[in-house]
Scaffold this motif. Structure first.
Motif, PDB file in Angstrom:
ATOM      1  N   ARG A  85      17.593   5.760   2.632  1.00 36.15           N
ATOM      2  CA  ARG A  85      18.017   6.783   3.693  1.00 36.15           C
ATOM      3  C   ARG A  85      17.333   6.305   4.879  1.00 36.15           C
ATOM      4  NH1 ARG A  85      16.303  10.635  -0.319  1.00 36.15           N
ATOM      5  NH2 ARG A  85      18.332  11.929  -1.162  1.00 36.15           N
ATOM      6  N   HIS A  86      16.074   5.973   4.773  1.00 36.48           N
ATOM      7  CA  HIS A  86      15.382   5.581   6.227  1.00 36.48           C
ATOM      8  C   HIS A  86      15.969   4.598   6.980  1.00 36.48           C
ATOM      9  CE1 HIS A  86      11.711   5.139   8.528  1.00 36.48           C
ATOM     10  NE2 HIS A  86      11.624   3.911   8.475  1.00 36.48           N
ATOM     11  N   ALA A 105      19.404   3.441   6.703  1.00 33.65           N
ATOM     12  CA  ALA A 105      20.351   3.921   7.294  1.00 33.65           C
ATOM     13  C   ALA A 105      20.124   4.755   8.548  1.00 33.65           C
ATOM     14  CB  ALA A 105      21.122   4.683   5.971  1.00 33.65           C
ATOM     15  N   GLN A 106      19.376   5.411   8.576  1.00 30.85           N
ATOM     16  CA  GLN A 106      18.934   6.525   9.583  1.00 30.85           C
ATOM     17  C   GLN A 106      18.471   5.830  10.959  1.00 30.85           C
ATOM     18  OE1 GLN A 106      17.039  10.231   8.665  1.00 30.85           O
ATOM     19  NE2 GLN A 106      17.216  11.052  10.729  1.00 30.85           N
ATOM     20  N   TYR A 107      17.301   4.997  10.524  1.00 34.21           N
ATOM     21  CA  TYR A 107      16.487   4.553  11.553  1.00 34.21           C
ATOM     22  C   TYR A 107      16.413   3.099  11.981  1.00 34.21           C
ATOM     23  CZ  TYR A 107      13.954   9.010  10.951  1.00 34.21           C
ATOM     24  OH  TYR A 107      13.883  10.517  10.744  1.00 34.21           O
TER      25      TYR A 107
END
Length: 174
Positions: free
Chosen positions: A71-72, A74-76
């Motif tokens: 998730r990290h 993908a997002q950042y």
């Protein structure tokens, strides 16, 4: 108002990877379409006479302020492929064909997240032939990681000082 994770003590760093046989928070499947009952039981739990998609490990690790690495990324880091399925890409009797499952995941202490520079679900025909799970790859900036790991750790000191010895080395065993 502070996020509850900001109050957590620094110094307790961890990185966890595993086949969780559970899903991310927000994931749900129509489990009644699966004839493979052992598969369903391994990825769900019973609640009020209904099989629920098991997201409990993800929910609890996030509540404990761990960062899910994919998730990290993908997002950042702009790594949309980090969220790709890690299993379920082979057809099995008793399971519907279709989207795979992201049941292999990695988590890390939030303090380590700034050192993450890349993350991927490694997917090649050879890897698919070798296993029914795809490996995960996380890459870190070693200079940033070194800076994080060499920071002075805040150490928990109990309020009950009777547990500490005179030289503050910890409890006395007698």
């Amino acid at each position: 108002m502070h996020h509850p994770c900001q109050a957590r003590l620094a110094g307790w760093l961890a990185m966890l990877f595993g086949d969780w046989n559970s899903h991310r928070v927000g994931t749900d499947f129509a489990w009644e379409n699966y004839a493979d009952r052992a598969f369903v039981a391994n990825r769900t739990y019973e609640e009020a006479d209904h099989r629920r998609t098991d997201v409990r490990p993800d929910r609890e690790l996030l509540a404990a302020c761990y960062v899910e690495i994919a998730r990290h990324a993908a997002q950042y880091l702009g790594r949309a492929g980090a969220l790709n399925a890690t299993a379920g890409y082979r057809d099995h009797p008793g399971r519907p064909s279709g989207p795979g499952y992201c049941i292999d995941r990695g988590y890390l202490s939030a303090e380590l997240a700034p050192a993450l520079v890349d993350f991927a679900v490694c997917d090649t025909p050879d890897l698919r032939r070798m296993s029914d799970h795809l490996p995960l790859m996380a890459a870190f900036d070693t200079d940033e990681l070194r800076t994080i790991l060499w920071r002075r750790a805040e150490v928990y000191v109990p309020h009950d000082t009777s547990l500490a010895t005179a030289d503050e080395q910890g409890p006395t065993c007698t």
